[in-house]
Design an enzyme around this catalytic site. Structure first.
Site, PDB file in Angstrom:
ATOM      1  N   CYS A 126      13.993  20.473  43.464  1.00  0.00           N
ATOM      2  CA  CYS A 126      13.273  21.685  43.881  1.00  0.00           C
ATOM      3  C   CYS A 126      13.290  21.817  45.409  1.00  0.00           C
ATOM      4  O   CYS A 126      13.122  20.836  46.125  1.00  0.00           O
ATOM      5  CB  CYS A 126      11.831  21.721  43.431  1.00  0.00           C
ATOM      6  N   TRP A 140      14.399  22.602  39.965  1.00  0.00           N
ATOM      7  CA  TRP A 140      15.079  21.630  39.109  1.00  0.00           C
ATOM      8  C   TRP A 140      14.026  21.219  38.094  1.00  0.00           C
ATOM      9  O   TRP A 140      13.058  20.540  38.428  1.00  0.00           O
ATOM     10  CB  TRP A 140      15.533  20.435  39.939  1.00  0.00           C
ATOM     11  N   ASN A 143       7.074  21.166  44.577  1.00  0.00           N
ATOM     12  CA  ASN A 143       8.164  20.215  44.322  1.00  0.00           C
ATOM     13  C   ASN A 143       7.499  18.879  44.026  1.00  0.00           C
ATOM     14  O   ASN A 143       6.760  18.364  44.867  1.00  0.00           O
ATOM     15  CB  ASN A 143       9.073  20.115  45.553  1.00  0.00           C
ATOM     16  N   GLY A 144       7.739  18.340  42.843  1.00  0.00           N
ATOM     17  CA  GLY A 144       7.120  17.060  42.489  1.00  0.00           C
ATOM     18  C   GLY A 144       6.673  17.088  41.038  1.00  0.00           C
ATOM     19  O   GLY A 144       7.142  17.916  40.253  1.00  0.00           O
ATOM     20  N   LYS A 163      31.596   9.476  39.884  1.00  0.00           N
ATOM     21  CA  LYS A 163      32.052  10.763  40.425  1.00  0.00           C
ATOM     22  C   LYS A 163      32.633  11.626  39.311  1.00  0.00           C
ATOM     23  O   LYS A 163      32.330  12.802  39.204  1.00  0.00           O
ATOM     24  CB  LYS A 163      33.123  10.583  41.509  1.00  0.00           C
ATOM     25  N   GLU A 177      29.886  12.826  36.671  1.00  0.00           N
ATOM     26  CA  GLU A 177      28.852  13.780  37.094  1.00  0.00           C
ATOM     27  C   GLU A 177      29.391  15.172  37.369  1.00  0.00           C
ATOM     28  O   GLU A 177      28.669  16.146  37.198  1.00  0.00           O
ATOM     29  CB  GLU A 177      28.012  13.255  38.270  1.00  0.00           C
ATOM     30  N   HIS A 215      36.459  -8.580  27.387  1.00  0.00           N
ATOM     31  CA  HIS A 215      35.234  -8.979  26.671  1.00  0.00           C
ATOM     32  C   HIS A 215      34.621  -7.801  25.921  1.00  0.00           C
ATOM     33  O   HIS A 215      33.424  -7.806  25.640  1.00  0.00           O
ATOM     34  CB  HIS A 215      34.228  -9.578  27.652  1.00  0.00           C
TER      35      HIS A 215
HETATM   36  O1  M6R Z   1      19.604  10.183  48.196  1.00  0.00           O
HETATM   37  P1  M6R Z   1      19.907   8.881  47.497  1.00  0.00           P
HETATM   38  O2  M6R Z   1      21.074   8.185  48.078  1.00  0.00           O
HETATM   39  O3  M6R Z   1      18.713   7.994  47.395  1.00  0.00           O
HETATM   40  O4  M6R Z   1      20.290   9.310  46.028  1.00  0.00           O
HETATM   41  C1  M6R Z   1      20.550   8.365  45.035  1.00  0.00           C
HETATM   42  C2  M6R Z   1      21.275   8.991  43.864  1.00  0.00           C
HETATM   43  O5  M6R Z   1      20.491   9.968  43.274  1.00  0.00           O
HETATM   44  C3  M6R Z   1      22.614   9.605  44.288  1.00  0.00           C
HETATM   45  O6  M6R Z   1      23.417   8.674  44.943  1.00  0.00           O
HETATM   46  C4  M6R Z   1      23.366  10.153  43.068  1.00  0.00           C
HETATM   47  O7  M6R Z   1      23.748   9.107  42.240  1.00  0.00           O
HETATM   48  C5  M6R Z   1      24.575  10.976  43.532  1.00  0.00           C
HETATM   49  N1  M6R Z   1      24.485  12.309  43.026  1.00  0.00           N
HETATM   50  C6  M6R Z   1      25.860  10.481  43.044  1.00  0.00           C
HETATM   51  O8  M6R Z   1      26.916  11.257  43.479  1.00  0.00           O
END
Ligand code: M6R
Length: 614
Positions: A2, A75, A101-102, A491, A494, A510
């Protein structure tokens, strides 16, 4: 998770709010909304499911006038993404409009109580509970809005960054935060509010980062006042941010992700600037120098992080253990915080986070702090909550990362971890001078080598085409390349929604080897290093089962070229620096497959850039 924007001043608020929402859209993009107070004291709220552009088209021809307003891009946490659940939420009387936001964790109990008092809800969000609660307290206690907000925020459990407009006070915005970020921009007779500084820098570089349980009362006539939940006034220094607008644009690239992949050579230069002196063959991280005693006395390092940052942490473990001969544990922040971990004042906890706002990482820091551990932060966003919650740390300085899939932040984190391990290793005398000098020199050459890798973009694009139809992918690597395999798989999944798994190459036999057949693409990081022969054997095992091997190899490697189906040749570097090279083609591979599949690579489904909720 958000995005929040607010404006009060002499200008029309709507264009500022919409532009701000677009800058924050990486934080969430399932619905959006805006509340504007016009000159006749009418509080208009407009909301739409979808992106900010959907909100814009839905309010053509509506009254968007007003010099005070708040806006939100969502979000979803509580309640599906739909117009009713979009923010802002009105209170029952429609006197108040609130964005949030939260997460309000005790919303169910509060909602039941409010319903018993006759309150009717239009949405299934926790946020609407908060605005109704504020109204209920204000009316039932006959107190002003600020006092009602203070009481309500003392009642709720959870995380919030909020902004409220009140029809009865058309010249004031009240905003507050706890565990979710909120920045106040200070202009000439005007104020801005935002989840981070990106919507503000166009208008002013003067900002105030609110701390937890602080409330900003921003009044057109009397200016800004910051108080805490007990109404004690708080003084805050105004800080200057150095973001420039160019960093927030795509600069001709079709997507932020591709721009950010291509940004890496210059970002890594920025990350090393002032820290590596090639002539003097020296690395200096000021945080290490300032806190060397504490860092050198550490019995153990524990690195906490999530997602991509956790993958960088695994590389950091290899570097720190190898250069500094100190045990390093790598923990998912979300597990660590609830695990009752053994911690003491002898431990140094390194928290890695691009956004500096990840709720689990922040909570892990708080836990470690409470046990007396020393906390070192590695963040990208300057002034972020994590950067402020740590004892010291190093920024990665790679500029704003807008694409939801992390790319340049990963290489920036690995670069900082390398410099940290080098600096500490030299101070501890656990790293030979020869290896130190060789690594510093090679690290300085990485940006040039990255440029060569990026010249392979067209090749990777072509190579990716047949894999658009794959349903699964396996990524394999050993040693320093194992976390890169995990990151490559993350990558791909996602942004393309193809199922992908990363494994240490030797683990394949394994279990995962059962999955290998002619339909299974396997990406193998098979560069010429100490693990080369072993990884070559793994490739043979895959080929013996008809798997399709895409190998990342060192330039000139003819052996693997004869075995693998496809090869991407990469410049040679030291084994410990290979992640800074091998991660780039994997970012490009994921990008091109996702684009070919027609996916929105910058805003993949269900994701948000900054995960400020559990
Ligand atoms: O802002 P941060 O590095 O703490 O975020 C951690 C993860 O949410 C972030 O790295 C997420 O996995 C990425 N979208 C991956 O591309």
């Amino acid at each position: 998770m958000c995005g929040i924007v607010g404006y009060i001043g002499p200008q029309q608020a709507y264009p500022i709010l919409i532009k701000g929402l677009k800058r924050l859209e990486y934080r969430g993009y399932d619905s959006a909304g805006v509340a504007l107070m016009n000159d006749n004291q009418i509080l208009n709220v407009y909301k739409a499911k979808g992106k900010v552009s959907d909100l814009e088209s839905s309010i053509e021809k509506k009254d968007i006038s007003g010099t005070i307003g708040i806006a939100h891009t969502r979000w979803a946490t509580h309640g599906e993404p739909c117009q009713a659940n979009a923010h802002p939420h009105y209170s029952s009387s429609e006197n108040l409009a609130l964005i949030h936001n939260g997460i309000i964790e005790n919303y169910a109990v509060l909602k039941e109580k409010l319903q018993k008092n006759g309150y009717v809800f239009q949405s299934t969000t926790d946020t609407e509970v908060l605005v109704q609660l504020i109204e209920y307290i204000r009316v039932s206690h006959e107190i002003d809005l600020l006092s009602a907000v203070q009481l309500a925020l003392r009642t709720v459990v959870g995380a919030y960054a909020i902004a409220i407009l009140d029809r009865n006070n058309p010249d004031e915005i009240i905003a507050a935060r706890k565990s979710s970020p909120l920045v106040v921009g200070v202009g000439d007779n005007e104020f801005f509010l935002a989840s981070d500084a990106t919507p503000i820098v166009e208008y002013t570089n003067k900002v105030i980062y609110l701390d937890d349980e602080e409330i900003a009362v921003i009044n057109r006539n009397t200016g800004l006042k910051i108080v805490n939940l007990k109404n004690v006034e708080v003084d805050h220094a105004i800080q200057t941010v150095s973001l420039n607008l160019g960093q927030l644009e795509k600069n001709g690239f079709p997507h932020f992700m591709l721009k950010e992949i291509f940004d890496q050579p210059s970002c890594i230069m920025d990350c090393m600037r002032g820290r590596i002196n090639v002539e003097a063959n020296n690395v200096v991280l000021s945080a290490v120098i300032d806190h060397s005693e504490r860092l050198l006395a550490a019995k153990r390092f524990i690195i906490v992080a999530c997602g991509t940052s956790w993958h960088a942490a695994l590389i950091g473990k290899n570097l720190l253990e190898s250069f500094c001969r100190i045990p390093v544990e790598v923990e998912y922040a979300s597990e660590f915080r609830y695990r009752d971990p053994i911690l003491s004042a002898d431990d140094v906890v390194i928290a890695i986070s691009q956004s500096g706002e990840t709720a689990d990482t922040l909570a892990a820091i708080e836990l470690a702090r409470s046990k007396g551990a020393f906390i070192y932060g590695i963040c990208n966003v300057v002034g972020s909550s994590i950067a402020r919650a740590t004892h010291t740390g190093s920024y990665i300085h790679v500029g704003p990362e807008i694409g939801v899939a992390s790319t340049k932040a990963f290489t920036g984190q690995v670069t900082v971890l390398t410099m940290l391990a080098l600096t500490l290793g030299r101070l501890k005398k656990t790293l030979s001078e020869e290896r130190y000098l060789e690594t510093v020199k090679e690290l300085a050459s990485i940006p040039e080598k990255m440029k060569h890798v990026l010249e392979l973009n067209e090749k990777v694009k072509e190579l990716s085409k047949p894999f658009t139809y794959a349903h699964n992918f396996i990524y394999l690597g050993r040693g320093y390349s194992y976390p890169v395999a995990l990151e490559g798989a993350l990558k791909l999944k996602e942004i393309s929604y193809i199922h992908a798994e990363g494994y240490p190459a030797a683990e394949m036999k394994h279990g995962p080897i059962a999955l290998i057949d002619a339909e299974m693409p396997v990406v193998v990081i098979a560069t010429k290093n100490g693990m080369y022969e072993k990884v070559l054997s793994n490739i043979q095992e895959i080929k013996a089962r008809q798997g399709k091997v895409i190998a990342l190899v060192t330039e000139g490697d003819e052996i693997i070229a004869n075995v693998a189906d496809l090869c991407i040749e990469l410049p040679k570097t030291l084994e410990c620096l290979e992640p800074l090279i091998t991660s780039l083609p994997l970012q490009l591979l994921a990008y091109h497959i996702a684009v070919c599949k027609g996916k929105n690579v910058d805003q993949p489904r269900n994701l948000a850039k900054s995960v400020t909720v559990e």
